[in-house]
Write a protein that holds these residues in place. Sequence first.
Motif, PDB file in Angstrom:
ATOM      1  N   GLU A 165      14.161  -3.641  -7.436  1.00  0.00           N
ATOM      2  CA  GLU A 165      15.155  -2.586  -7.611  1.00  0.00           C
ATOM      3  C   GLU A 165      14.669  -1.258  -7.026  1.00  0.00           C
ATOM      4  OE1 GLU A 165      16.958   0.015 -11.350  1.00  0.00           O
ATOM      5  OE2 GLU A 165      16.069  -1.958 -11.716  1.00  0.00           O
ATOM      6  N   ILE A 166      13.432  -0.904  -7.323  1.00  0.00           N
ATOM      7  CA  ILE A 166      12.870   0.361  -6.840  1.00  0.00           C
ATOM      8  C   ILE A 166      12.710   0.337  -5.325  1.00  0.00           C
ATOM      9  CG2 ILE A 166      10.815   1.830  -6.896  1.00  0.00           C
ATOM     10  CD1 ILE A 166      10.444   0.917  -9.829  1.00  0.00           C
ATOM     11  N   ALA A 167      12.269  -0.788  -4.799  1.00  0.00           N
ATOM     12  CA  ALA A 167      12.073  -0.895  -3.354  1.00  0.00           C
ATOM     13  C   ALA A 167      13.382  -0.738  -2.602  1.00  0.00           C
ATOM     14  CB  ALA A 167      11.418  -2.234  -3.019  1.00  0.00           C
ATOM     15  N   ARG A 168      14.414  -1.367  -3.073  1.00  0.00           N
ATOM     16  CA  ARG A 168      15.719  -1.238  -2.408  1.00  0.00           C
ATOM     17  C   ARG A 168      16.257   0.187  -2.510  1.00  0.00           C
ATOM     18  NH1 ARG A 168      17.824  -7.074  -4.615  1.00  0.00           N
ATOM     19  NH2 ARG A 168      17.181  -8.293  -2.778  1.00  0.00           N
ATOM     20  N   ALA A 169      16.085   0.808  -3.663  1.00  0.00           N
ATOM     21  CA  ALA A 169      16.543   2.186  -3.838  1.00  0.00           C
ATOM     22  C   ALA A 169      15.803   3.151  -2.913  1.00  0.00           C
ATOM     23  CB  ALA A 169      16.367   2.615  -5.289  1.00  0.00           C
ATOM     24  N   ALA A 170      14.559   2.799  -2.569  1.00  0.00           N
ATOM     25  CA  ALA A 170      13.756   3.649  -1.682  1.00  0.00           C
ATOM     26  C   ALA A 170      14.078   3.415  -0.211  1.00  0.00           C
ATOM     27  CB  ALA A 170      12.272   3.399  -1.930  1.00  0.00           C
ATOM     28  N   GLY A 171      14.934   2.446   0.071  1.00  0.00           N
ATOM     29  CA  GLY A 171      15.361   2.230   1.446  1.00  0.00           C
ATOM     30  C   GLY A 171      14.748   1.033   2.148  1.00  0.00           C
ATOM     31  N   ALA A 172      13.998   0.221   1.437  1.00  0.00           N
ATOM     32  CA  ALA A 172      13.385  -0.959   2.053  1.00  0.00           C
ATOM     33  C   ALA A 172      14.339  -2.150   1.989  1.00  0.00           C
ATOM     34  CB  ALA A 172      12.082  -1.313   1.348  1.00  0.00           C
ATOM     35  N   ARG A 173      14.197  -3.062   2.930  1.00  0.00           N
ATOM     36  CA  ARG A 173      14.869  -4.350   2.843  1.00  0.00           C
ATOM     37  C   ARG A 173      13.936  -5.306   2.128  1.00  0.00           C
ATOM     38  NH1 ARG A 173      15.351  -4.165   8.311  1.00  0.00           N
ATOM     39  NH2 ARG A 173      14.729  -6.354   8.502  1.00  0.00           N
ATOM     40  N   VAL A 174      14.446  -6.009   1.124  1.00  0.00           N
ATOM     41  CA  VAL A 174      13.599  -6.837   0.259  1.00  0.00           C
ATOM     42  C   VAL A 174      13.997  -8.303   0.381  1.00  0.00           C
ATOM     43  CG1 VAL A 174      12.786  -7.226  -2.087  1.00  0.00           C
ATOM     44  CG2 VAL A 174      13.378  -4.905  -1.351  1.00  0.00           C
ATOM     45  N   TYR A 175      12.998  -9.155   0.534  1.00  0.00           N
ATOM     46  CA  TYR A 175      13.190 -10.598   0.592  1.00  0.00           C
ATOM     47  C   TYR A 175      12.257 -11.249  -0.428  1.00  0.00           C
ATOM     48  CZ  TYR A 175      15.344  -9.258   4.988  1.00  0.00           C
ATOM     49  OH  TYR A 175      16.130  -8.649   5.922  1.00  0.00           O
ATOM     50  N   THR A 176      12.742 -12.297  -1.078  1.00  0.00           N
ATOM     51  CA  THR A 176      11.969 -12.972  -2.111  1.00  0.00           C
ATOM     52  C   THR A 176      11.358 -14.252  -1.560  1.00  0.00           C
ATOM     53  OG1 THR A 176      13.367 -12.090  -3.876  1.00  0.00           O
ATOM     54  CG2 THR A 176      12.043 -14.035  -4.397  1.00  0.00           C
ATOM     55  N   GLN A 177      10.069 -14.419  -1.825  1.00  0.00           N
ATOM     56  CA  GLN A 177       9.349 -15.619  -1.411  1.00  0.00           C
ATOM     57  C   GLN A 177       8.275 -15.927  -2.446  1.00  0.00           C
ATOM     58  OE1 GLN A 177       9.368 -17.975   1.322  1.00  0.00           O
ATOM     59  NE2 GLN A 177       7.991 -18.847  -0.209  1.00  0.00           N
ATOM     60  N   PRO A 178       8.364 -17.051  -3.168  1.00  0.00           N
ATOM     61  CA  PRO A 178       7.270 -17.426  -4.074  1.00  0.00           C
ATOM     62  C   PRO A 178       5.949 -17.403  -3.319  1.00  0.00           C
ATOM     63  CG  PRO A 178       9.146 -18.866  -4.414  1.00  0.00           C
ATOM     64  CD  PRO A 178       9.473 -18.033  -3.211  1.00  0.00           C
ATOM     65  N   TYR A 179       4.899 -16.962  -3.994  1.00  0.00           N
ATOM     66  CA  TYR A 179       3.629 -16.688  -3.329  1.00  0.00           C
ATOM     67  C   TYR A 179       3.039 -17.931  -2.672  1.00  0.00           C
ATOM     68  CZ  TYR A 179      -0.825 -14.387  -2.433  1.00  0.00           C
ATOM     69  OH  TYR A 179      -1.917 -13.836  -1.827  1.00  0.00           O
ATOM     70  N   LEU A 180       2.666 -17.788  -1.395  1.00  0.00           N
ATOM     71  CA  LEU A 180       2.138 -18.899  -0.604  1.00  0.00           C
ATOM     72  C   LEU A 180       0.655 -18.759  -0.303  1.00  0.00           C
ATOM     73  CD1 LEU A 180       5.071 -19.005   1.989  1.00  0.00           C
ATOM     74  CD2 LEU A 180       4.732 -20.572   0.062  1.00  0.00           C
ATOM     75  N   GLY A 181       0.070 -17.621  -0.666  1.00  0.00           N
ATOM     76  CA  GLY A 181      -1.302 -17.324  -0.286  1.00  0.00           C
ATOM     77  C   GLY A 181      -1.326 -16.126   0.638  1.00  0.00           C
ATOM     78  N   ASP A 182      -2.480 -15.513   0.772  1.00  0.00           N
ATOM     79  CA  ASP A 182      -2.617 -14.197   1.393  1.00  0.00           C
ATOM     80  C   ASP A 182      -2.023 -14.088   2.797  1.00  0.00           C
ATOM     81  OD1 ASP A 182      -3.423 -11.560   1.698  1.00  0.00           O
ATOM     82  OD2 ASP A 182      -5.456 -12.087   2.314  1.00  0.00           O
ATOM     83  N   GLY A 183      -2.615 -14.765   3.766  1.00  0.00           N
ATOM     84  CA  GLY A 183      -2.147 -14.631   5.135  1.00  0.00           C
ATOM     85  C   GLY A 183      -0.755 -15.188   5.346  1.00  0.00           C
ATOM     86  N   ILE A 184      -0.454 -16.308   4.732  1.00  0.00           N
ATOM     87  CA  ILE A 184       0.858 -16.938   4.877  1.00  0.00           C
ATOM     88  C   ILE A 184       1.957 -16.012   4.379  1.00  0.00           C
ATOM     89  CG2 ILE A 184       2.238 -18.973   4.315  1.00  0.00           C
ATOM     90  CD1 ILE A 184      -0.443 -20.401   3.690  1.00  0.00           C
ATOM     91  N   GLN A 185       1.740 -15.399   3.228  1.00  0.00           N
ATOM     92  CA  GLN A 185       2.740 -14.517   2.632  1.00  0.00           C
ATOM     93  C   GLN A 185       2.997 -13.288   3.512  1.00  0.00           C
ATOM     94  OE1 GLN A 185       4.226 -15.557  -0.033  1.00  0.00           O
ATOM     95  NE2 GLN A 185       5.349 -13.823  -0.857  1.00  0.00           N
ATOM     96  N   LYS A 186       1.923 -12.707   4.051  1.00  0.00           N
ATOM     97  CA  LYS A 186       2.094 -11.519   4.883  1.00  0.00           C
ATOM     98  C   LYS A 186       2.877 -11.818   6.154  1.00  0.00           C
ATOM     99  CE  LYS A 186      -1.810  -8.621   3.410  1.00  0.00           C
ATOM    100  NZ  LYS A 186      -2.067  -9.222   2.102  1.00  0.00           N
ATOM    101  N   ASN A 187       2.754 -13.029   6.674  1.00  0.00           N
ATOM    102  CA  ASN A 187       3.477 -13.391   7.892  1.00  0.00           C
ATOM    103  C   ASN A 187       4.944 -13.700   7.652  1.00  0.00           C
ATOM    104  OD1 ASN A 187       1.214 -13.092   9.521  1.00  0.00           O
ATOM    105  ND2 ASN A 187       0.609 -15.243   9.351  1.00  0.00           N
ATOM    106  N   VAL A 188       5.330 -13.940   6.410  1.00  0.00           N
ATOM    107  CA  VAL A 188       6.740 -14.220   6.105  1.00  0.00           C
ATOM    108  C   VAL A 188       7.628 -13.071   6.581  1.00  0.00           C
ATOM    109  CG1 VAL A 188       8.407 -14.459   4.218  1.00  0.00           C
ATOM    110  CG2 VAL A 188       6.295 -15.790   4.186  1.00  0.00           C
ATOM    111  N   ALA A 189       7.143 -11.846   6.412  1.00  0.00           N
ATOM    112  CA  ALA A 189       7.953 -10.669   6.765  1.00  0.00           C
ATOM    113  C   ALA A 189       8.280 -10.601   8.246  1.00  0.00           C
ATOM    114  CB  ALA A 189       7.230  -9.397   6.337  1.00  0.00           C
TER     115      ALA A 189
END
Length: 262
Positions: free
Chosen positions: A44-68
């Motif tokens: 909620e806060i991220a969207r209000a601040a102007g970011a686009r938000v996507y949900t992804q259950p955690y996959l691990g460090d490098g994998i998660q960062k590349n999702v974006a």
Amino acid sequence: MKNISGIITTLNEEAKIEDAIRSLQRVCNEVVVVDSCSTDRTVEIARAAGARVYTQPYLGDGIQKNVALQYVKNDWVISIDADERLSDGLVAKIEATDFATTPYDGFAIRRRNMIGSRWVKSCGWWPDYLVRVYRHSKLRFPEVKQHATVPTANTLRWKADLIHYRYRNIGELYAKPGRDYSNRGAKILYLSGKRATALSPVLHGTGAFLVNYLLRGGICGGIDGLTLSKAIATNSYLKYAKLLEYQRDPHVREAEDFDKVW
């Protein structure tokens, strides 16, 4: 403002996410947040601040960062965590760089690690160079679950800092190794087939202290250097003590959920 996409991965970061987004918005024309199913107000806060938000259950460090990367509109990206902020010096470096003509594929920046409001320079905490500004068509985080860092091929080091509010206080410095890091480390070791002896916790803990206090300059860092060296040693000791416990105590092992390493 540059044609650069800011990327943040989050999990329950409602106290930090807005400041992280505002920091990126100083130089980025978009911010993308990949959230790992937060149960607080992070999204909620991220969207209000102007970011686009996507949900992804955690996959691990490098994998998660590349999702974006599948959601960004620019080739150049800046990847930070919710507890990191761009310094004025880093903002100036980014503003002065012509990303369209630079021969480099990325830039390594110094991470200024903090305990509370104290900048800790010992134990390898500074200069802690990491590639965080990069062309994602050429570079990206490796697809690994822990300790992922962007490769340094064809990158340039900048004398500019990313401020990392790593721990709020000494209590948190000691709580995380005992509660989170050593648990995760012990599980990873056990699942990978590693085994400990009765001496392993002592040897690894003592070795970690000596390396960080003597070789990595903790001795020159005053009380914070000593405290940090002991915390790193505690984490190492507990990791191998817990691994040994998994081997020796079936009750503890059977009660542990090894599917929830991350």
